[in-house]
Design a protein around this motif. Structure first.
Motif, PDB file in Angstrom:
ATOM      1  N   ALA A 131       9.104   5.472  -0.473  1.00  0.00           N
ATOM      2  CA  ALA A 131       7.758   5.656  -1.007  1.00  0.00           C
ATOM      3  C   ALA A 131       7.670   5.175  -2.455  1.00  0.00           C
ATOM      4  O   ALA A 131       6.696   4.527  -2.839  1.00  0.00           O
ATOM      5  CB  ALA A 131       7.345   7.118  -0.912  1.00  0.00           C
ATOM      6  N   MET A 132       8.703   5.474  -3.252  1.00  0.00           N
ATOM      7  CA  MET A 132       8.721   4.988  -4.631  1.00  0.00           C
ATOM      8  C   MET A 132       8.796   3.468  -4.670  1.00  0.00           C
ATOM      9  O   MET A 132       8.111   2.821  -5.463  1.00  0.00           O
ATOM     10  CB  MET A 132       9.894   5.601  -5.393  1.00  0.00           C
ATOM     11  N   PHE A 133       9.611   2.887  -3.806  1.00  0.00           N
ATOM     12  CA  PHE A 133       9.738   1.434  -3.754  1.00  0.00           C
ATOM     13  C   PHE A 133       8.410   0.794  -3.364  1.00  0.00           C
ATOM     14  O   PHE A 133       7.988  -0.199  -3.955  1.00  0.00           O
ATOM     15  CB  PHE A 133      10.832   1.050  -2.758  1.00  0.00           C
ATOM     16  N   ASN A 134       7.734   1.371  -2.379  1.00  0.00           N
ATOM     17  CA  ASN A 134       6.442   0.825  -1.949  1.00  0.00           C
ATOM     18  C   ASN A 134       5.385   0.970  -3.040  1.00  0.00           C
ATOM     19  O   ASN A 134       4.513   0.106  -3.183  1.00  0.00           O
ATOM     20  CB  ASN A 134       5.974   1.503  -0.665  1.00  0.00           C
ATOM     21  N   THR A 135       5.450   2.046  -3.819  1.00  0.00           N
ATOM     22  CA  THR A 135       4.507   2.222  -4.923  1.00  0.00           C
ATOM     23  C   THR A 135       4.714   1.154  -5.982  1.00  0.00           C
ATOM     24  O   THR A 135       3.751   0.537  -6.447  1.00  0.00           O
ATOM     25  CB  THR A 135       4.675   3.616  -5.548  1.00  0.00           C
ATOM     26  N   VAL A 136       5.952   0.924  -6.358  1.00  0.00           N
ATOM     27  CA  VAL A 136       6.244  -0.105  -7.358  1.00  0.00           C
ATOM     28  C   VAL A 136       5.867  -1.480  -6.815  1.00  0.00           C
ATOM     29  O   VAL A 136       5.289  -2.314  -7.524  1.00  0.00           O
ATOM     30  CB  VAL A 136       7.738  -0.050  -7.764  1.00  0.00           C
ATOM     31  N   LYS A 137       6.164  -1.726  -5.556  1.00  0.00           N
ATOM     32  CA  LYS A 137       5.812  -2.997  -4.921  1.00  0.00           C
ATOM     33  C   LYS A 137       4.303  -3.178  -4.888  1.00  0.00           C
ATOM     34  O   LYS A 137       3.794  -4.276  -5.103  1.00  0.00           O
ATOM     35  CB  LYS A 137       6.392  -3.024  -3.511  1.00  0.00           C
ATOM     36  N   GLY A 138       3.569  -2.099  -4.633  1.00  0.00           N
ATOM     37  CA  GLY A 138       2.116  -2.161  -4.617  1.00  0.00           C
ATOM     38  C   GLY A 138       1.537  -2.487  -5.976  1.00  0.00           C
ATOM     39  O   GLY A 138       0.511  -3.166  -6.084  1.00  0.00           O
ATOM     40  N   LEU A 139       2.166  -1.999  -7.047  1.00  0.00           N
ATOM     41  CA  LEU A 139       1.696  -2.316  -8.392  1.00  0.00           C
ATOM     42  C   LEU A 139       1.803  -3.804  -8.670  1.00  0.00           C
ATOM     43  O   LEU A 139       0.917  -4.408  -9.278  1.00  0.00           O
ATOM     44  CB  LEU A 139       2.482  -1.523  -9.436  1.00  0.00           C
ATOM     45  N   PHE A 140       2.902  -4.422  -8.232  1.00  0.00           N
ATOM     46  CA  PHE A 140       3.072  -5.849  -8.445  1.00  0.00           C
ATOM     47  C   PHE A 140       2.142  -6.657  -7.547  1.00  0.00           C
ATOM     48  O   PHE A 140       1.676  -7.715  -7.933  1.00  0.00           O
ATOM     49  CB  PHE A 140       4.525  -6.271  -8.212  1.00  0.00           C
ATOM     50  N   ASN A 141       1.865  -6.182  -6.350  1.00  0.00           N
ATOM     51  CA  ASN A 141       0.954  -6.897  -5.455  1.00  0.00           C
ATOM     52  C   ASN A 141      -0.477  -6.863  -5.972  1.00  0.00           C
ATOM     53  O   ASN A 141      -1.230  -7.809  -5.783  1.00  0.00           O
ATOM     54  CB  ASN A 141       1.018  -6.306  -4.043  1.00  0.00           C
TER      55      ASN A 141
END
Length: 146
Positions: A113-123
């Motif tokens: 979930a943390m990885f997806n959140t950080v990935k979402g910020l970059f997207n």
């Protein structure tokens, strides 16, 4: 166990030999195909594809809590070597205890979930509108409404 064949003449004998040889080669080719499939099933690549999927890793992690054990060891090392580099022994010991307790509560779902959140910020940063795109309002360009 021998089979008894009712063979009357030379032509029947040759036909029976041909049938036996064709059956022998057919069974041999079928056996080699089955062996190839069996060996292919247990190669390193197929085992990785089968067991290294995210769902399989989450199931394994639910049973053994691998991610929380790893995080309880890795998180104190990372914190003490980056944020608390110049601090004293007592501070590093307290940070180590606190982060190891926090690392035990983390599991694979929290980490993903943390990885997806950080990935979402970059997207979101990449999804900005490109210049040069015109919005179509349905008015033809050659109309007299300009």
């Amino acid at each position: 166990m021998s089979k008894r064949y009712n063979i009357q003449n030379l032509e029947q004998l040759q036909a029976q030999l041909f049938m036996l040889k064709s059956g022998y080669t057919e069974k041999g080719s079928l056996l080699t195909q089955n062996v190839k499939l069996y060996v292919k099933q247990y190669t390193l690549g197929s085992l990785i594809r089968k067991y290294a999927t995210p769902n399989a890793l989450l199931k394994i992690d639910d049973k053994m809590n691998i991610s929380s054990k790893v995080m309880s060891f890795v998180l104190p090392v990372i914190m003490n070597s980056t944020f608390f580099r110049g601090s004293g022994f007592m501070t590093k010991a307290l940070v180590g205890l606190a982060t190891s307790k926090m690392g035990k509560t983390l599991d694979a779902e929290h980490i993903s979930a943390m990885f997806n959140t950080v990935k979402g910020l970059f997207n979101k940063a990449k999804k900005t509108r490109k210049p040069g795109l015109q919005v179509d309002y349905g008015i033809p360009p050659d109309s007299e409404t300009f």
